[in-house]
Design a protein around this motif. Structure first.
Motif, PDB file in Angstrom:
ATOM      1  N   ALA A   1      -2.944   8.312  41.723  1.00 36.28           N
ATOM      2  CA  ALA A   1      -2.238   7.212  42.390  1.00 36.28           C
ATOM      3  C   ALA A   1      -1.020   6.788  41.585  1.00 36.28           C
ATOM      4  O   ALA A   1       0.047   6.510  42.138  1.00 36.28           O
ATOM      5  CB  ALA A   1      -3.190   6.037  42.588  1.00 36.28           C
ATOM      6  N   ASP A   2      -1.176   6.744  40.274  1.00 38.46           N
ATOM      7  CA  ASP A   2      -0.068   6.291  39.417  1.00 38.46           C
ATOM      8  C   ASP A   2       1.021   7.342  39.289  1.00 38.46           C
ATOM      9  O   ASP A   2       2.191   7.087  39.561  1.00 38.46           O
ATOM     10  CB  ASP A   2      -0.602   5.976  38.010  1.00 38.46           C
ATOM     11  CG  ASP A   2      -1.018   4.531  37.886  1.00 38.46           C
ATOM     12  OD1 ASP A   2      -0.787   3.780  38.849  1.00 38.46           O
ATOM     13  OD2 ASP A   2      -1.575   4.168  36.838  1.00 38.46           O
TER      14      ASP A   2
ATOM     15  N   MET B   1       1.565   9.525  43.380  1.00 40.00           N
ATOM     16  CA  MET B   1       1.980   8.797  44.573  1.00 40.00           C
ATOM     17  C   MET B   1       3.123   7.823  44.303  1.00 40.00           C
ATOM     18  O   MET B   1       3.901   7.520  45.191  1.00 40.00           O
ATOM     19  CB  MET B   1       0.790   8.047  45.182  1.00 40.00           C
ATOM     20  CG  MET B   1      -0.292   8.952  45.728  1.00 40.00           C
ATOM     21  SD  MET B   1       0.346  10.371  46.622  1.00 40.00           S
ATOM     22  CE  MET B   1       0.883   9.608  48.144  1.00 40.00           C
ATOM     23  N   LYS B   2       3.248   7.335  43.079  1.00 38.46           N
ATOM     24  CA  LYS B   2       4.345   6.408  42.787  1.00 38.46           C
ATOM     25  C   LYS B   2       5.579   7.127  42.283  1.00 38.46           C
ATOM     26  O   LYS B   2       6.554   6.489  41.911  1.00 38.46           O
ATOM     27  CB  LYS B   2       3.887   5.379  41.737  1.00 38.46           C
ATOM     28  CG  LYS B   2       2.879   4.384  42.273  1.00 38.46           C
ATOM     29  CD  LYS B   2       2.376   3.492  41.169  1.00 38.46           C
ATOM     30  CE  LYS B   2       1.190   2.685  41.650  1.00 38.46           C
ATOM     31  NZ  LYS B   2       0.481   2.090  40.505  1.00 38.46           N
ATOM     32  N   ASN B   3       5.516   8.447  42.239  1.00 41.77           N
ATOM     33  CA  ASN B   3       6.658   9.202  41.747  1.00 41.77           C
ATOM     34  C   ASN B   3       7.598   9.524  42.910  1.00 41.77           C
ATOM     35  O   ASN B   3       7.197  10.189  43.856  1.00 41.77           O
ATOM     36  CB  ASN B   3       6.147  10.491  41.098  1.00 41.77           C
ATOM     37  CG  ASN B   3       7.270  11.332  40.555  1.00 41.77           C
ATOM     38  OD1 ASN B   3       8.412  10.882  40.488  1.00 41.77           O
ATOM     39  ND2 ASN B   3       6.957  12.547  40.176  1.00 41.77           N
TER      40      ASN B   3
ATOM     41  N   ARG C   1       3.797  18.739  41.061  1.00 38.15           N
ATOM     42  CA  ARG C   1       4.552  19.194  39.889  1.00 38.15           C
ATOM     43  C   ARG C   1       5.046  17.968  39.152  1.00 38.15           C
ATOM     44  O   ARG C   1       6.161  17.536  39.332  1.00 38.15           O
ATOM     45  CB  ARG C   1       5.756  20.026  40.319  1.00 38.15           C
ATOM     46  CG  ARG C   1       5.387  21.306  40.968  1.00 38.15           C
ATOM     47  CD  ARG C   1       6.605  22.125  41.312  1.00 38.15           C
ATOM     48  NE  ARG C   1       6.332  22.991  42.448  1.00 38.15           N
ATOM     49  CZ  ARG C   1       5.495  24.012  42.401  1.00 38.15           C
ATOM     50  NH1 ARG C   1       4.869  24.303  41.299  1.00 38.15           N
ATOM     51  NH2 ARG C   1       5.294  24.749  43.473  1.00 38.15           N
ATOM     52  N   SER C   2       4.171  17.371  38.390  1.00 36.14           N
ATOM     53  CA  SER C   2       4.552  16.165  37.672  1.00 36.14           C
ATOM     54  C   SER C   2       4.041  16.290  36.242  1.00 36.14           C
ATOM     55  O   SER C   2       2.860  16.471  36.015  1.00 36.14           O
ATOM     56  CB  SER C   2       3.941  14.946  38.364  1.00 36.14           C
ATOM     57  OG  SER C   2       3.849  13.875  37.465  1.00 36.14           O
ATOM     58  N   GLU C   3       4.976  16.224  35.316  1.00 32.79           N
ATOM     59  CA  GLU C   3       4.582  16.349  33.917  1.00 32.79           C
ATOM     60  C   GLU C   3       3.651  15.222  33.511  1.00 32.79           C
ATOM     61  O   GLU C   3       2.693  15.422  32.769  1.00 32.79           O
ATOM     62  CB  GLU C   3       5.824  16.318  33.028  1.00 32.79           C
ATOM     63  CG  GLU C   3       6.344  17.688  32.667  1.00 32.79           C
ATOM     64  CD  GLU C   3       7.630  17.557  31.872  1.00 32.79           C
ATOM     65  OE1 GLU C   3       7.605  16.897  30.827  1.00 32.79           O
ATOM     66  OE2 GLU C   3       8.645  18.108  32.333  1.00 32.79           O
ATOM     67  N   ALA C   4       3.949  14.023  34.040  1.00 29.41           N
ATOM     68  CA  ALA C   4       3.137  12.864  33.669  1.00 29.41           C
ATOM     69  C   ALA C   4       1.690  13.074  34.097  1.00 29.41           C
ATOM     70  O   ALA C   4       0.756  12.749  33.363  1.00 29.41           O
ATOM     71  CB  ALA C   4       3.710  11.612  34.309  1.00 29.41           C
TER      72      ALA C   4
END
Lengths: 132, 242
Positions: free
Chosen positions: A103-104, A107-109, A119-122
């Motif tokens: 979710a963090d 979805m907030k990206n 594809r999110s490094e975080a």
């Protein structure tokens, strides 16, 4: 007490995230993973209609001799699947935390397209920190 | 606003077509702040009827001083802001400029609200006229008002005397933003840069403010807000010194 892998399946049955931890699982090609995820999605859809008391949540745990598959379904239809050793009491809580990270970090990206591969490094780093 | 170059900050929609004269004419003021057209800004309605939510313009500004907003709700809003903006631009520079413009609109209100609160709460309200105290106040007070915590550091450029930096180790508004590799130049903190630029403008220190990613091992989200001051500011600082 080992976590082997994590899948995230979107509401259409596509595998949007797949990651292995350790080397407990035999490696498969990405195509095989897609087929596995699609099949699991289908099985899940059937099991959710098997409930004697109206539509239920569907399969939550699938157990084998040497592994356990814990499935967590979100209200929006996204499925988180955790592959663990047969005795893994923390699987549900781990999945809750994965959902929170999803979710963090996903979805907030603003650069994530819903239903598309993640594809999110975080997300990667936070998942790695959660499951060591 | 005495700086020479046209300043396309007030209009998100068409910045290139504006001349500096447009900013000063009252006719364009509606595009600047886009006030809602309809319900009255009725100040005579001092005691609203019970059950009727008071107009946002009638509420006490001090009541919200310590109020907090949901970080999640803001993260979703900001995510949509970035997506909305990204659909309408052609490149990273353009995207950053538009985020800066949006932040500018926030900053204009921040500086007004802060000076208003300062005036009502302090017996000797003070307006900063020197740059360094103004920068300190941005680092501490503006950050605390907007983000709920002071920024982490202020630095002065070694090479250029007109450049100053405000550093935030983990900017709250970009905490959930994960920029794809092919856009690694982009810093969504351009929004924050816009806020800083508006505050500096409002205090009479015209500057160009940009945001840059400066990650370290301990703080992967570390961001530097780079302030490039107008020449006139440096000249005035020099004159005030003597």
């Amino acid at each position: 007490m080992t976590i082997f892998g994590l899948w995230v399946i979107n509401k259409a049955g596509g595998l949007v995230y797949q990651r292995n931890f350790g080397d407990g699982l035999p490696s498969q090609t990405s195509n095989e993973y897609l087929v596995l995820a699609g099949t699991l999605h289908g099985i899940h859809a059937i099991t959710s209609r098997l409930s004697p008391t109206g539509s239920g949540s569907g399969a939550q745990v699938i157990e084998g001799e040497s592994f356990k598959m814990t499935i967590f379904l979100t209200p929006t239809g996204t499925k988180f699947v955790l592959l663990t050793s047969p005795i893994e009491p923390t699987a549900e809580t781990v999945l809750q935390k994965v959902y929170e990270i999803y979710a963090d970090a996903v979805m907030k990206n603003p650069f994530h397209t819903p239903e598309m591969p993640i594809r999110s490094e975080a997300f990667d780093t936070r998942i790695a920190a959660l499951i060591k | 606003m005495s700086y020479p170059q046209p300043h396309p900050r007030f209009s998100v929609l068409s910045s290139s077509s504006l001349t500096s004269l447009d900013h000063l004419s009252p006719a364009s003021s509606s595009t600047r702040f886009s006030l809602p057209a309809a319900p009255s800004i009725n100040t005579t309605l001092a005691t609203p009827r019970p059950g009727v939510r008071p107009n946002v313009y009638d509420r006490n500004l001090n009541k919200t001083r310590a109020a907090e907003v949901s970080a999640s709700a803001f993260a979703f809003l900001f995510s949509e802001v970035v997506q909305y903006t990204q659909k309408r631009v052609s490149g990273i520079a353009d995207l950053e400029r538009r985020l800066n413009t949006l932040g500018y609109r926030v900053g204009v209100r921040v500086v007004e609200l802060m000076s208003w609160r300062n005036e009502s709460s302090s017996k000797t309200p003070k307006r900063e006229i020197r740059f360094l105290p103004a920068l300190m106040s941005i680092h501490t007070h503006v950050w605390r008002t907007v983000f709920g915590k002071p920024a982490d550091a202020i630095e002065k450029s070694v090479e250029n005397p007109d450049e100053y930096m405000i550093i935030d180790n983990d900017p709250p508004i970009t905490r959930n933003v994960s920029v794809p590799r092919d856009m690694s130049q982009l810093s969504c903190s351009s929004f924050t840069a816009g806020i800083v630029e508006a505050v500096l403008d409002g205090l009479g220190f015209p500057a160009r403010v940009t945001a840059h990613n400066t990650p370290t091992d301990a703080f992967p989200n570390r961001t530097t807000i780079l302030i490039k001051l107008d020449k006139a500011v440096l000249e005035r600082e020099e004159a005030l010194k003597t």
